[in-house]
Every structure is written in structure tokens, then in C-alpha cells.
Motif scaffolding. Structure first.
Motif, PDB file in Angstrom:
ATOM      1  N   SER A  13     -69.250 -22.762 -23.538  1.00 25.15           N
ATOM      2  CA  SER A  13     -69.016 -22.042 -24.779  1.00 25.15           C
ATOM      3  C   SER A  13     -69.198 -20.551 -24.539  1.00 25.15           C
ATOM      4  O   SER A  13     -70.005 -20.131 -23.733  1.00 25.15           O
ATOM      5  CB  SER A  13     -69.943 -22.560 -25.866  1.00 25.15           C
ATOM      6  N   SER A  14     -68.437 -19.764 -25.274  1.00 26.59           N
ATOM      7  CA  SER A  14     -68.533 -18.316 -25.091  1.00 26.59           C
ATOM      8  C   SER A  14     -69.422 -17.719 -26.171  1.00 26.59           C
ATOM      9  O   SER A  14     -69.560 -18.252 -27.260  1.00 26.59           O
ATOM     10  CB  SER A  14     -67.145 -17.682 -25.125  1.00 26.59           C
ATOM     11  N   ASP A  15     -70.045 -16.597 -25.840  1.00 24.07           N
ATOM     12  CA  ASP A  15     -70.843 -15.865 -26.809  1.00 24.07           C
ATOM     13  C   ASP A  15     -70.684 -14.377 -26.544  1.00 24.07           C
ATOM     14  O   ASP A  15     -69.961 -13.977 -25.631  1.00 24.07           O
ATOM     15  CB  ASP A  15     -72.307 -16.312 -26.783  1.00 24.07           C
ATOM     16  N   LEU A  16     -71.356 -13.584 -27.327  1.00 23.18           N
ATOM     17  CA  LEU A  16     -71.228 -12.125 -27.195  1.00 23.18           C
ATOM     18  C   LEU A  16     -71.663 -11.606 -25.834  1.00 23.18           C
ATOM     19  O   LEU A  16     -71.199 -10.565 -25.388  1.00 23.18           O
ATOM     20  CB  LEU A  16     -72.039 -11.424 -28.291  1.00 23.18           C
ATOM     21  N   SER A  28     -64.368 -10.111 -25.201  1.00 25.00           N
ATOM     22  CA  SER A  28     -63.423 -10.027 -26.321  1.00 25.00           C
ATOM     23  C   SER A  28     -64.144 -10.253 -27.652  1.00 25.00           C
ATOM     24  O   SER A  28     -63.764  -9.666 -28.664  1.00 25.00           O
ATOM     25  CB  SER A  28     -62.277 -11.024 -26.153  1.00 25.00           C
ATOM     26  N   LEU A  29     -65.184 -11.078 -27.650  1.00 23.00           N
ATOM     27  CA  LEU A  29     -65.962 -11.266 -28.874  1.00 23.00           C
ATOM     28  C   LEU A  29     -66.706  -9.991 -29.258  1.00 23.00           C
ATOM     29  O   LEU A  29     -66.779  -9.638 -30.428  1.00 23.00           O
ATOM     30  CB  LEU A  29     -66.959 -12.414 -28.716  1.00 23.00           C
ATOM     31  N   ARG A  30     -67.265  -9.314 -28.263  1.00 23.78           N
ATOM     32  CA  ARG A  30     -67.962  -8.056 -28.532  1.00 23.78           C
ATOM     33  C   ARG A  30     -66.988  -7.027 -29.090  1.00 23.78           C
ATOM     34  O   ARG A  30     -67.299  -6.309 -30.038  1.00 23.78           O
ATOM     35  CB  ARG A  30     -68.634  -7.552 -27.251  1.00 23.78           C
ATOM     36  N   GLU A  31     -65.796  -6.959 -28.489  1.00 22.31           N
ATOM     37  CA  GLU A  31     -64.778  -6.019 -28.981  1.00 22.31           C
ATOM     38  C   GLU A  31     -64.390  -6.351 -30.424  1.00 22.31           C
ATOM     39  O   GLU A  31     -64.254  -5.468 -31.258  1.00 22.31           O
ATOM     40  CB  GLU A  31     -63.542  -6.062 -28.085  1.00 22.31           C
ATOM     41  N   LYS A  32     -64.196  -7.636 -30.710  1.00 20.97           N
ATOM     42  CA  LYS A  32     -63.836  -8.072 -32.063  1.00 20.97           C
ATOM     43  C   LYS A  32     -64.952  -7.725 -33.039  1.00 20.97           C
ATOM     44  O   LYS A  32     -64.700  -7.224 -34.143  1.00 20.97           O
ATOM     45  CB  LYS A  32     -63.565  -9.587 -32.058  1.00 20.97           C
ATOM     46  N   LEU A  33     -66.203  -7.978 -32.643  1.00 17.21           N
ATOM     47  CA  LEU A  33     -67.342  -7.637 -33.497  1.00 17.21           C
ATOM     48  C   LEU A  33     -67.307  -6.167 -33.862  1.00 17.21           C
ATOM     49  O   LEU A  33     -67.391  -5.804 -35.041  1.00 17.21           O
ATOM     50  CB  LEU A  33     -68.661  -7.974 -32.802  1.00 17.21           C
ATOM     51  N   TRP A  34     -67.161  -5.291 -32.867  1.00 22.66           N
ATOM     52  CA  TRP A  34     -67.199  -3.856 -33.143  1.00 22.66           C
ATOM     53  C   TRP A  34     -65.980  -3.379 -33.918  1.00 22.66           C
ATOM     54  O   TRP A  34     -66.050  -2.441 -34.703  1.00 22.66           O
ATOM     55  CB  TRP A  34     -67.431  -3.057 -31.864  1.00 22.66           C
ATOM     56  N   THR A  35     -64.838  -4.067 -33.756  1.00 22.61           N
ATOM     57  CA  THR A  35     -63.661  -3.751 -34.573  1.00 22.61           C
ATOM     58  C   THR A  35     -63.966  -4.039 -36.042  1.00 22.61           C
ATOM     59  O   THR A  35     -63.675  -3.222 -36.925  1.00 22.61           O
ATOM     60  CB  THR A  35     -62.438  -4.575 -34.098  1.00 22.61           C
ATOM     61  N   VAL A  36     -64.571  -5.190 -36.305  1.00 27.34           N
ATOM     62  CA  VAL A  36     -64.927  -5.573 -37.674  1.00 27.34           C
ATOM     63  C   VAL A  36     -65.992  -4.627 -38.228  1.00 27.34           C
ATOM     64  O   VAL A  36     -65.886  -4.142 -39.356  1.00 27.34           O
ATOM     65  CB  VAL A  36     -65.401  -7.046 -37.716  1.00 27.34           C
ATOM     66  N   ILE A  76     -74.256  -8.157 -42.626  1.00 31.13           N
ATOM     67  CA  ILE A  76     -74.132  -8.298 -41.177  1.00 31.13           C
ATOM     68  C   ILE A  76     -72.771  -8.905 -40.850  1.00 31.13           C
ATOM     69  O   ILE A  76     -72.590 -10.115 -40.880  1.00 31.13           O
ATOM     70  CB  ILE A  76     -75.271  -9.171 -40.611  1.00 31.13           C
ATOM     71  N   PRO A  77     -71.788  -8.053 -40.536  1.00 31.70           N
ATOM     72  CA  PRO A  77     -70.486  -8.578 -40.133  1.00 31.70           C
ATOM     73  C   PRO A  77     -70.592  -9.264 -38.764  1.00 31.70           C
ATOM     74  O   PRO A  77     -71.457  -8.927 -37.966  1.00 31.70           O
ATOM     75  CB  PRO A  77     -69.597  -7.338 -40.057  1.00 31.70           C
ATOM     76  N   THR A  78     -69.700 -10.212 -38.535  1.00 36.04           N
ATOM     77  CA  THR A  78     -69.683 -10.932 -37.259  1.00 36.04           C
ATOM     78  C   THR A  78     -68.277 -10.909 -36.662  1.00 36.04           C
ATOM     79  O   THR A  78     -67.313 -10.524 -37.341  1.00 36.04           O
ATOM     80  CB  THR A  78     -70.102 -12.404 -37.444  1.00 36.04           C
ATOM     81  N   ALA A  79     -68.168 -11.366 -35.434  1.00 37.17           N
ATOM     82  CA  ALA A  79     -66.865 -11.433 -34.764  1.00 37.17           C
ATOM     83  C   ALA A  79     -65.943 -12.446 -35.423  1.00 37.17           C
ATOM     84  O   ALA A  79     -64.731 -12.393 -35.240  1.00 37.17           O
ATOM     85  CB  ALA A  79     -67.060 -11.768 -33.286  1.00 37.17           C
ATOM     86  N   SER A  80     -66.495 -13.354 -36.201  1.00 33.82           N
ATOM     87  CA  SER A  80     -65.651 -14.358 -36.860  1.00 33.82           C
ATOM     88  C   SER A  80     -65.036 -13.853 -38.168  1.00 33.82           C
ATOM     89  O   SER A  80     -64.148 -14.495 -38.724  1.00 33.82           O
ATOM     90  CB  SER A  80     -66.446 -15.646 -37.125  1.00 33.82           C
ATOM     91  N   HIS A  81     -65.473 -12.700 -38.663  1.00 29.59           N
ATOM     92  CA  HIS A  81     -64.876 -12.133 -39.868  1.00 29.59           C
ATOM     93  C   HIS A  81     -63.499 -11.555 -39.554  1.00 29.59           C
ATOM     94  O   HIS A  81     -63.241 -11.092 -38.445  1.00 29.59           O
ATOM     95  CB  HIS A  81     -65.783 -11.057 -40.468  1.00 29.59           C
ATOM     96  N   THR A  82     -62.643 -11.567 -40.552  1.00 32.07           N
ATOM     97  CA  THR A  82     -61.280 -11.055 -40.410  1.00 32.07           C
ATOM     98  C   THR A  82     -61.148  -9.719 -41.141  1.00 32.07           C
ATOM     99  O   THR A  82     -62.026  -9.341 -41.914  1.00 32.07           O
ATOM    100  CB  THR A  82     -60.268 -12.045 -41.030  1.00 32.07           C
ATOM    101  N   MET A  83     -60.035  -9.040 -40.941  1.00 34.67           N
ATOM    102  CA  MET A  83     -59.787  -7.795 -41.673  1.00 34.67           C
ATOM    103  C   MET A  83     -59.619  -8.081 -43.165  1.00 34.67           C
ATOM    104  O   MET A  83     -59.956  -7.246 -43.996  1.00 34.67           O
ATOM    105  CB  MET A  83     -58.562  -7.071 -41.121  1.00 34.67           C
ATOM    106  N   ASP A  84     -59.146  -9.271 -43.522  1.00 36.81           N
ATOM    107  CA  ASP A  84     -59.075  -9.651 -44.931  1.00 36.81           C
ATOM    108  C   ASP A  84     -60.487  -9.782 -45.503  1.00 36.81           C
ATOM    109  O   ASP A  84     -60.741  -9.358 -46.630  1.00 36.81           O
ATOM    110  CB  ASP A  84     -58.303 -10.960 -45.103  1.00 36.81           C
ATOM    111  N   ASP A  85     -61.419 -10.356 -44.714  1.00 37.33           N
ATOM    112  CA  ASP A  85     -62.824 -10.433 -45.145  1.00 37.33           C
ATOM    113  C   ASP A  85     -63.385  -9.033 -45.375  1.00 37.33           C
ATOM    114  O   ASP A  85     -64.103  -8.793 -46.348  1.00 37.33           O
ATOM    115  CB  ASP A  85     -63.690 -11.144 -44.089  1.00 37.33           C
ATOM    116  N   VAL A  86     -63.062  -8.119 -44.479  1.00 36.51           N
ATOM    117  CA  VAL A  86     -63.530  -6.730 -44.595  1.00 36.51           C
ATOM    118  C   VAL A  86     -63.014  -6.129 -45.896  1.00 36.51           C
ATOM    119  O   VAL A  86     -63.775  -5.549 -46.672  1.00 36.51           O
ATOM    120  CB  VAL A  86     -63.081  -5.886 -43.379  1.00 36.51           C
ATOM    121  N   LYS A  87     -61.731  -6.284 -46.149  1.00 37.24           N
ATOM    122  CA  LYS A  87     -61.121  -5.721 -47.360  1.00 37.24           C
ATOM    123  C   LYS A  87     -61.777  -6.304 -48.614  1.00 37.24           C
ATOM    124  O   LYS A  87     -62.136  -5.570 -49.539  1.00 37.24           O
ATOM    125  CB  LYS A  87     -59.614  -6.020 -47.350  1.00 37.24           C
TER     126      LYS A  87
END
Length: 124
Positions: A1-4, A9-17, A84-95
């Protein structure tokens, strides 16, 4: 299993969110201070009753969970919400989250959270 720790890519996604939600909060005029962490504080003004009603509204009517910090941990009259946003959140979640916090900040300023009655949260 992958983690941060093992999947960059998960770390990048987290910081994007994280960057998107923090920019959204700032652009909406919300005070998030100078955070450099995924844990994002949102400072508002009000008392214990207002803080309680606000987080109940966020959870029950917007589906958003956040922790709340109030006096005596922070100065009286201040409300600190932590999300606390996570890497599993989407841009729709952000909005949706930025819109919900903006609406709730407006309700707080309009005095809609001042009632001590928590019975009918659908009217908040």
C-alpha cells in the motif's frame, strides 16, 4: 500500500489540495493567518454558543467536519476552526468547503448562531 512517505504523487496531491483551499479561503476574505501546514486554521469572531452552532451547521448541513478552538485556549471572542485537507479530497471538495465556510462566516456576522437552542439546526 502507498502512503505519503512512499508515494510522492500523494504528497504532491496533498499540497495541491492544501494550496487550493488556503488560496480559496484567503480569496474569500477569511483569515487563515500564516500557516505552512496542511492543518488550516480559519479565525472568526464570536462566543462559545456561536462556535458550537457554527461547527454543528458545518457538520450537519454541509457535511464538513472541523475542530474548533475557543477561550481559554485563544482570546475570548475569537473562534479558531481547524480543517485538515487530505490527498483524497478533490477540487470540487475544495470549492464546496470554501463556499460553506464563506456562507457560515456570513451567518456568524448576521447573528444567526447566537441562539442557545440547538434543537432545529435546519433553520441555521
Amino acid at each position: 500500500s502507498s502512503d505519503l512517505h512512499t508515494d510522492p504523487s500523494l504528497r504532491e496531491k496533498l499540497w495541491t489540495v492544501v494550496k487550493a483551499i488556503q488560496k480559496g479561503f484567503r480569496d474569500a476574505g477569511l483569515d487563515i493567518g500564516c500557516t505552512e501546514s496542511p492543518v488550516t486554521p480559519v479565525m472568526m469572531y464570536g462566543g462559545v454558543i456561536e462556535a458550537t452552532n457554527l461547527v454543528v451547521d458545518l457538520r450537519e448541513n454541509y457535511g464538513i467536519f472541523c475542530s474548533v478552538v475557543i477561550y481559554p485556549v485563544i482570546p475570548k471572542g475569537h473562534i479558531l476552526l481547524r480543517i485538515i485537507p487530505t490527498a483524497s479530497h478533490t477540487m470540487d471538495d475544495v470549492k464546496r468547503t470554501v463556499e460553506a465556510f464563506t456562507e457560515c462566516a456570513g451567518k456568524l456576522k448576521a447573528g444567526k448562531y447566537q441562539s442557545e437552542q440547538f434543537t432545529d439546526i435546519t433553520k441555521l
